[in-house]
Structures are given as structure tokens and as C-alpha cells.
Design a protein around this motif. Structure first.
Motif, PDB file in Angstrom:
ATOM      1  N   UNK A 179       0.842  -1.202   0.000  1.00 47.34           N
ATOM      2  CA  UNK A 179       0.000   0.000   0.000  1.00 47.34           C
ATOM      3  C   UNK A 179       0.879   1.255   0.000  1.00 47.34           C
ATOM      4  N   UNK A 180       1.974   1.215   0.744  1.00 52.73           N
ATOM      5  CA  UNK A 180       2.897   2.359   0.746  1.00 52.73           C
ATOM      6  C   UNK A 180       3.465   2.571  -0.652  1.00 52.73           C
ATOM      7  N   UNK A 181       3.904   1.499  -1.280  1.00 52.41           N
ATOM      8  CA  UNK A 181       4.489   1.632  -2.614  1.00 52.41           C
ATOM      9  C   UNK A 181       3.475   2.127  -3.634  1.00 52.41           C
ATOM     10  N   UNK A 182       2.229   1.667  -3.524  1.00 53.81           N
ATOM     11  CA  UNK A 182       1.183   2.178  -4.415  1.00 53.81           C
ATOM     12  C   UNK A 182       1.001   3.680  -4.214  1.00 53.81           C
ATOM     13  N   UNK A 183       1.041   4.109  -2.973  1.00 53.25           N
ATOM     14  CA  UNK A 183       0.900   5.529  -2.665  1.00 53.25           C
ATOM     15  C   UNK A 183       2.044   6.326  -3.268  1.00 53.25           C
ATOM     16  N   UNK A 184       3.255   5.809  -3.108  1.00 47.96           N
ATOM     17  CA  UNK A 184       4.420   6.524  -3.617  1.00 47.96           C
ATOM     18  C   UNK A 184       4.429   6.561  -5.138  1.00 47.96           C
ATOM     19  N   UNK A 185       3.980   5.486  -5.773  1.00 43.02           N
ATOM     20  CA  UNK A 185       3.873   5.466  -7.233  1.00 43.02           C
ATOM     21  C   UNK A 185       2.885   6.534  -7.706  1.00 43.02           C
ATOM     22  N   UNK A 186       1.799   6.710  -6.919  1.00 46.28           N
ATOM     23  CA  UNK A 186       0.785   7.711  -7.257  1.00 46.28           C
ATOM     24  C   UNK A 186       1.161   9.101  -6.732  1.00 46.28           C
ATOM     25  N   UNK A 187       2.383   9.227  -6.203  1.00 50.48           N
ATOM     26  CA  UNK A 187       2.944  10.495  -5.735  1.00 50.48           C
ATOM     27  C   UNK A 187       2.121  11.108  -4.599  1.00 50.48           C
ATOM     28  N   UNK A 188       1.587  10.247  -3.759  1.00 47.30           N
ATOM     29  CA  UNK A 188       0.890  10.683  -2.547  1.00 47.30           C
ATOM     30  C   UNK A 188       1.816  10.451  -1.364  1.00 47.30           C
ATOM     31  N   UNK A 189       2.156  11.495  -0.623  1.00 50.93           N
ATOM     32  CA  UNK A 189       3.079  11.345   0.502  1.00 50.93           C
ATOM     33  C   UNK A 189       2.579  10.338   1.536  1.00 50.93           C
ATOM     34  N   UNK A 190       3.512   9.625   2.127  1.00 49.60           N
ATOM     35  CA  UNK A 190       3.208   8.645   3.161  1.00 49.60           C
ATOM     36  C   UNK A 190       3.878   9.091   4.455  1.00 49.60           C
ATOM     37  N   UNK A 191       3.082   9.240   5.514  1.00 50.37           N
ATOM     38  CA  UNK A 191       3.595   9.647   6.817  1.00 50.37           C
ATOM     39  C   UNK A 191       3.476   8.468   7.775  1.00 50.37           C
ATOM     40  N   UNK A 192       4.612   7.962   8.204  1.00 49.09           N
ATOM     41  CA  UNK A 192       4.646   6.859   9.172  1.00 49.09           C
ATOM     42  C   UNK A 192       4.701   7.497  10.550  1.00 49.09           C
ATOM     43  N   UNK A 193       3.540   7.703  11.162  1.00 42.06           N
ATOM     44  CA  UNK A 193       3.471   8.488  12.387  1.00 42.06           C
ATOM     45  C   UNK A 193       3.453   7.595  13.626  1.00 42.06           C
ATOM     46  N   UNK A 194       4.470   7.788  14.493  1.00 43.52           N
ATOM     47  CA  UNK A 194       4.553   6.991  15.712  1.00 43.52           C
ATOM     48  C   UNK A 194       4.825   5.531  15.448  1.00 43.52           C
ATOM     49  N   UNK A 195       5.627   5.270  14.433  1.00 42.32           N
ATOM     50  CA  UNK A 195       5.918   3.891  14.046  1.00 42.32           C
ATOM     51  C   UNK A 195       7.209   3.375  14.662  1.00 42.32           C
ATOM     52  N   UNK A 196       7.256   2.063  14.871  1.00 39.35           N
ATOM     53  CA  UNK A 196       8.508   1.349  15.142  1.00 39.35           C
ATOM     54  C   UNK A 196       8.890   0.607  13.876  1.00 39.35           C
ATOM     55  N   UNK A 197      10.158   0.614  13.541  1.00 38.21           N
ATOM     56  CA  UNK A 197      10.622  -0.041  12.325  1.00 38.21           C
ATOM     57  C   UNK A 197      11.320  -1.349  12.686  1.00 38.21           C
ATOM     58  N   UNK A 198      10.895  -2.441  12.038  1.00 36.86           N
ATOM     59  CA  UNK A 198      11.511  -3.737  12.258  1.00 36.86           C
ATOM     60  C   UNK A 198      11.030  -4.416  13.528  1.00 36.86           C
ATOM     61  N   UNK A 199      11.642  -5.569  13.841  1.00 32.85           N
ATOM     62  CA  UNK A 199      12.693  -6.250  13.088  1.00 32.85           C
ATOM     63  C   UNK A 199      12.183  -6.825  11.754  1.00 32.85           C
ATOM     64  N   UNK A 200      13.063  -6.826  10.770  1.00 30.10           N
ATOM     65  CA  UNK A 200      12.769  -7.410   9.462  1.00 30.10           C
ATOM     66  C   UNK A 200      13.859  -8.432   9.169  1.00 30.10           C
ATOM     67  N   UNK A 201      13.483  -9.690   9.086  1.00 25.53           N
ATOM     68  CA  UNK A 201      14.447 -10.782   8.971  1.00 25.53           C
ATOM     69  C   UNK A 201      14.769 -11.172   7.526  1.00 25.53           C
ATOM     70  N   UNK A 202      13.756 -11.154   6.656  1.00 28.45           N
ATOM     71  CA  UNK A 202      13.951 -11.648   5.296  1.00 28.45           C
ATOM     72  C   UNK A 202      14.634 -10.590   4.430  1.00 28.45           C
ATOM     73  N   UNK A 203      15.593 -11.043   3.641  1.00 28.31           N
ATOM     74  CA  UNK A 203      16.404 -10.126   2.840  1.00 28.31           C
ATOM     75  C   UNK A 203      15.553  -9.299   1.889  1.00 28.31           C
ATOM     76  N   UNK A 204      14.617  -9.938   1.193  1.00 25.08           N
ATOM     77  CA  UNK A 204      13.766  -9.221   0.253  1.00 25.08           C
ATOM     78  C   UNK A 204      12.935  -8.149   0.939  1.00 25.08           C
TER      79      UNK A 204
END
Length: 336
Positions: free
Chosen positions: A88-113
Motif C-alpha cells: 500500500x505504501x508503494x502504491x501511494x508513492x507510485x501515485x505520488x501521494x506522501x506517506x507519513x509513518x506516524x509513531x511507528x517502530x521499524x523492524x525487526x525485518x528478517x527476510x532479505x527481500x
């Protein structure tokens, strides 16, 4: 101004609903139109998160997409969930709509892809990260200068209860020695028996639907009350305020406890340790198990954390920055 609000909403998760209430309070105050993505459409200002055509329509029609708090971009809980939010984020960015990740924690992300996907999202010039913990903030800042260290979105809602005693009395006419919030896992419930040595009047409350089974088992094991009205956010918050001590394997019950100065122990939750690092270096609040609970109780009871003042200040600053970011997004300087 219009925004599309996304998160893990509508699934009976106390913390996510608390964050949603904080963000929607902000949007209403500033007369910002918003639509919330839920499991199914229930009103004119909601859409189904599973209807791709509605999602695309509202992404295009919105000035910004807000991902409203929590650990959405991680694949420890579910790769499928990570890919949904990333898509959904990538679709937003493709459509040039800004994405605000507000109050988010990032990760953990284990898979390389997935890590590659995450890095590309954060590096995009139309992505704005408001990280609620220091680890996520430092990681985001390495990839994108539009990164802020922010509050947890729920704090804005917590501060609305100006009279704690009045709020408590509306829902509970007694207090509890301990509120236990367990997590649905394969842990041997015998470990919890030690709690009866230190607390008499115990109540158990699952913070989300998936924790109900373990909560029922523990209620029988400890011969104590079970709180089942878990989708009533105000009532759950009132229960925390009606408790003298909180032990939780979920994140937001200890955030609420710390805000109001209620002694707590966060059990087996690395998310809590990451979050509270910006407020304290005391380690007695965070435990892997209940084996050494006796050593932790007195220091915590004698000097509990009460973070409402610092959290309120942080919340004010974070929401002001969020508003300024939204204004920039609608100015056509950044996109479209």
C-alpha cells in the motif's frame, strides 16, 4: 485537506485502537477530512482495507496517507502483514501521494527481500518517518532526512482524562492489586503461579482477541477475575487506572501505566525496552520471566515511572510537526 488513515485497526487490539483515537482526535481538531481503512466498511468515513479498488481510489483522492502508529513494518509477526503494508505504501508513492509513518517502530525485518523493500520505502523523498523509539529513529535517519523522533500516538488520547479518579469510578467500583496482561504463546502457565505469593486481588485482561484463550486458562489457574470486554478502549484504560500494579506482555498497557505513574513490569517485550530507552535507563521494569520478581518489586513500588509531563510535551511537539508536514504535502511543493 484529505488523508487516508491506515493501521492495524478493527481487530480488537487495545493498543492500536488507542493510537487510532489519538490520531483521529488530532484530525478532528484541525478539521482534516479522513477515511479509515478497516477490515470492512462500516460507515461513510471508512473503507475496506481488503478492497484494492477502494484503496486505490482513496490514495489518489487523498493529500497524504498516514500510517497511524505501531510496529507495522516488521515481519516477525507476519510476512503477509508486512507485504500488505509495504504494498500500500508503494502504491501511494507510485501515485505520488506522501506517506507519513506516524509513531511507528521499524523492524525487526528478517527476510532479505523485505529488508530491501523497507529500505526503498524509507529512502523515498515522499516518505516521512515519525519514529517512536530511538532505534527506529537512528535507522530511519540514515536513509531519510525527513525523520523525527516522536511520541506514541496514543498519548494525545490519554491526556484527555483530566480527572483520573472520576474516570475510574465510571467503570470500576474497586481496585486490583495486580492487572496481568498475558500474550498468547506456548509458555507453561505454571510460571505465573508465583504471582499469588505477592498479589491477592488479581484480574487478567487480554489486550487483543488472540490472547483470550491463554487469559481464560490463567484466570482458572490463579483463581482470579477475567476482564473480557477488551474492545472497549475506555473501559480497558479505566481498568489499568484501577490497578495498583501492572504486569504485561503487551506494549500499550505499560505505556498507559507509565503515563499515570502506576508501577509496572514489561514481560518479554523488546518493543517496550526500545521505546522506554528515551525515558529511563532503569532495567528493573523489563524482565524475560517472573523468576526474580521479588527483587524487582520494591524498587519499582518505591519509585515508579510517571511520565505524563514529558510524554505530553513530546506529544504536543510531534503532532505540531505532523500538522506542518501535512501542510507541506498539500502545498504541491513535495508532490504532484
Amino acid at each position: 485537506m484529505k488523508v487516508l488513515l491506515l493501521g492495524y485497526y478493527g481487530y480488537g487490539n487495545y493498543g492500536d485502537e488507542l493510537m487510532r483515537l489519538g490520531i483521529t482526535d488530532f484530525l478532528k481538531k484541525f478539521n482534516i477530512q479522513y477515511v479509515t481503512a478497516l477490515p470492512k466498511r462500516i460507515s461513510k468515513d471508512t473503507i475496506s482495507r481488503f478492497n484494492i479498488f477502494e484503496i486505490l481510489e482513496y490514495i489518489y483522492d487523498s493529500d497524504a496517507v498516514i500510517y497511524g502508529g505501531g510496529g507495522l513494518l516488521q515481519d516477525i509477526t507476519s510476512t503477509r502483514s508486512f507485504l500488505y503494508y509495504a504494498s500500500v505504501i508503494n502504491l501511494s508513492l507510485i501515485m505520488r501521494t506522501p506517506v507519513i509513518l506516524f509513531g511507528n517502530s521499524i523492524g525487526p525485518v528478517k527476510k532479505k527481500g523485505n529488508r530491501i523493500l523497507l529500505r526503498n520505502i524509507l529512502k523515498n523523498k515522499n516518505t516521512f518517518l515519525f519514529a517512536r523509539d530511538v532505534v527506529s529513529y537512528k535507522y530511519g535517519l540514515c536513509l531519510n532526512k525527513e525523520t523525527e523522533l516522536s511520541c506514541d500516538p496514543s498519548i494525545r488520547y490519554l491526556r484527555k482524562f483530566l480527572s483520573v479518579e472520576e474516570f475510574k469510578s465510571k467503570n470500576f467500583d474497586k481496585t486490583y492489586d495486580l492487572l496481568l496482561v498475558p500474550k498468547n504463546n506456548k509458555k507453561d502457565i505454571e510460571e505465573y503461579s508465583v504471582l499469588n505469593n505477592y498479589f491477592k486481588n488479581i484480574i487478567i485482561a487480554p489486550a487483543q482477541r488472540t490472547d483470550m484463550e491463554i487469559s481464560k486458562k490463567l484466570s482458572k489457574k490463579l483463581e482470579c477475575e477475567l476482564f473480557e470486554d477488551i474492545e472497549d478502549v475506555d473501559k480497558f484504560t479505566s481498568l489499568i487506572l484501577s490497578s495498583k500494579f501492572v504486569i504485561s506482555e503487551r506494549f500499550h498497557p505499560v505505556v498507559v501505566a507509565s503515563y499515570y505513574g502506576i508501577p509496572f513490569i514489561s514481560l518479554e517485550n523488546s518493543k517496550s525496552q526500545r521505546f522506554f530507552r528515551k525515558y529511563t535507563n532503569r532495567k528493573e521494569f523489563f524482565a524475560k520471566n517472573l523468576i526474580d520478581i521479588e527483587k524487582r518489586l520494591m524498587p519499582i513500588l518505591n519509585e515508579p515511572l510517571k511520565l505524563n509531563e514529558i510524554m505530553d510535551k513530546e506529544s504536543d511537539e510531534s503532532y505540531k510537526k505532523l500538522y506542518k508536514t501535512l501542510l507541506r504535502a498539500t502545498s504541491n511543493i513535495i508532490y504532484k
